[in-house]
Design an enzyme around this catalytic site. Structure first.
Site, PDB file in Angstrom:
ATOM      1  CD  GLU A 120       6.064   3.578 -11.108  1.00  0.00           C
ATOM      2  OE1 GLU A 120       6.285   4.352 -10.016  1.00  0.00           O
ATOM      3  OE2 GLU A 120       6.002   2.144 -10.765  1.00  0.00           O
TER       4      GLU A 120
ATOM      5  NE  ARG B 295      -2.499   2.652  -1.572  1.00  0.00           N
ATOM      6  CZ  ARG B 295      -1.446   2.920  -0.701  1.00  0.00           C
ATOM      7  NH1 ARG B 295      -0.281   3.441  -1.165  1.00  0.00           N
ATOM      8  NH2 ARG B 295      -1.651   2.342   0.419  1.00  0.00           N
TER       9      ARG B 295
ATOM     10  CE1 TYR C  11     -10.772   3.965   4.640  1.00  0.00           C
ATOM     11  CE2 TYR C  11      -9.807   3.233   6.864  1.00  0.00           C
ATOM     12  CZ  TYR C  11      -9.658   3.495   5.362  1.00  0.00           C
ATOM     13  OH  TYR C  11      -8.293   3.331   4.736  1.00  0.00           O
TER      14      TYR C  11
ATOM     15  CG  ASP D 260       6.763   3.477   2.213  1.00  0.00           C
ATOM     16  OD1 ASP D 260       6.576   4.203   3.026  1.00  0.00           O
ATOM     17  OD2 ASP D 260       6.161   2.468   1.945  1.00  0.00           O
TER      18      ASP D 260
END
Ligand SMILES: Cc1cc2nc3c(=O)[nH]c(=O)nc-3n(C[C@H](O)[C@H](O)[C@H](O)COP(=O)(O)OP(=O)(O)OC[C@H]3O[C@@H](n4cnc5c(N)ncnc54)[C@H](O)[C@@H]3O)c2cc1C
Length: 408
Positions: free
Chosen positions: A34, A108, A222, A303
């Site tokens: 990463e 997330r 929400y 993605d």
């Protein structure tokens, strides 16, 4: 005894983390690379549709996820200018009954934390942060991956490489799959904010997902983190030229930039937008689904393979489905894998996923056109929505939410 295969995954987003867990459980050793120095609290809420929560349940993660997630009781669709309810779809237990898994909303960062802790608990996974993949070469019997840590170049050898490195995937570009279909600025920007419950209008605190449809814009909100916040996402058309930040989550936006879009909207929507102090801007890019996801021992996931406009809230869900398919492709080889079988496993993964994820990319694009209609088209859309029964609405979602690999 067959040697343990080693997979390198570029990118530890939701897709890369889920893929690492699936491959480790299929018996492989996994190195996750990463580029970010640490995986932080970036982002805001995301919706986890039943096709994603079902996979997370199979992975044994749903109980931990439920500590952070909420289950909206309904999806309510309203017309922005006058607060007219156009449709209401009851979710809650119906989602489980109809699609076999819950419809959830979660921060997330909470989802990412559960995935990271699970990776940390798997001895076969090594997560290395602060390492940017800069290139790779397929050699006989494996892949050599080059990565940059500060100014130092590191070489890592693997049996195969998964590019889970997001919208602007370097792996996709280097495979030559991205040349003809580079990401295209969609002319729309998503603005995201978390509003403290104490600052939000009471109508925004209901445990439901609210969707407001306006001309050339829509708003979704929400409650998040068990009602501590309201997550707000506003998507509006935008005439600015495309922006090109590496970390797209980090573009701060002034409230004055957003409020004019909602000036003529119903008071509940306007008040919620006005209550948000800190906005982040996310320019939306569109990209055609890749015809191929794999060349030799290098394949794409999430993605990197199929970025999509967020109108069906499915990008992360499709990445989670990809990860499950990748795990299945290697589990099917049952620890007895030879060099040639890697190609077979990656080929099976590509074959299972490309058509479905491509269909979701196209459907998301169409949904965007419907959400942002104006004038007579919007009036016709509203009539259709009002006449639609709950069962008709659910029928239209079955192909998306009722996902089991056997059916694809
Ligand atoms: C406004 C908005 C709302 C959304 N809402 C939803 C929703 O409600 N539900 C849903 O399912 N989806 C939603 N999505 C989509 C979802 O956020 C993405 O589809 C999902 O996060 C993709 O995950 P990923 O792991 O494939 O890619 P990413 O999350 O982009 O992760 C890629 C990772 O790779 C790293 N990386 C990149 N290049 C390199 C390199 N060279 N070397 C090493 N590391 C690298 C990056 O730092 C990053 O950590 C939304 C998207 C937007 C824009």
């Amino acid at each position: 005894m067959a040697k343990q295969l080693h997979a390198v995954i570029a990118g530890a987003g939701i897709g890369g983390l889920a893929a690492a867990i699936q491959l480790a459980r299929a018996g492989l050793r996994v190195t996750l690379l990463e580029r970010a120095p640490l995986i932080d609290d970036a982002g805001a809420g995301i919706q986890l549709a039943p096709n994603a929560s079902g996979v997370l349940r199979e992975m044994g993660l749903l109980d931990r996820i439920m500590k952070f997630a909420s289950t909206p009781e309904a999806l309510r669709i309203r017309r922005a200018r006058d607060d007219k309810e156009l449709a209401r779809l009851t979710l809650g237990p119906i989602s489980e009954f109809r699609w076999g898994a819950p419809s959830l909303v979660i921060h997330r960062a909470d989802l990412q934390r559960v995935l990271m802790e699970t990776c940390a608990g798997e001895r076969a996974i090594s997560l290395r942060t602060g390492l940017r993949v800069t290139g790779f070469a397929v050699a006989s019997g494996g892949v050599e991956i080059g990565a940059l840590q500060g100014a130092e170049i590191t070489r890592i050898d693997a049996d195969f490489l998964i590019g889970a490195d997001g919208l602007k995937s370097l792996v996709r570009e280097r495979l030559g799959l991205g040349m003809a279909d580079a990401p295209v600025w969609s002319g729309r920007t998503a603005y995201r904010a978390l509003v403290r419950a104490a600052d939000a209008p009471p109508s925004a605190l209901r445990l439901e997902t609210s969707l407001w449809l306006g001309a050339k814009a829509h708003l979704v909100h929400y409650p998040l983190r068990h009602g501590e916040f309201v997550n707000v996402v506003a998507i509006a058309e935008d005439r600015r030229p495309a922006e090109d930040a590496e970390d797209l989550w980090s573009i701060a936006s002034e409230p004055a930039e957003i409020s004019p879009v909602f000036a003529n909207w119903a008071p509940d929507a306007r008040d919620l937008v006005a209550a948000a102090r800190e906005w982040r801007r996310w320019p939306l890019f569109d990209r055609n689904p890749a015809a191929r996801w794999r060349i030799d021992r290098v394949a794409l996931l999430g993605d990197a393979a199929h970025p999509m406009l967020p109108f069906f809230a499915q990008g992360a869900a499709q990445a989670i489905e990809d990860a499950a398919a990748l795990g299945r492709a290697f589990t099917a080889q049952a620890g007895n894998i030879q060099a040639g079988d890697i190609n077979a496993a990656l080929g099976a993964y590509e074959a299972e996923r490309a058509r479905r994820a491509g269909a979701v990319v196209i459907a998301s694009r169409k949904q965007g056109a419907i959400y942002h209609m104006r004038g007579l088209l919007a009036a016709a859309r509203d009539i259709v929505m009002q006449r639609q029964s709950a069962n008709q609405m659910m029928n239209r979602l079955d192909w998306l939410y009722n996902f089991t690999p056997a059916k694809t």
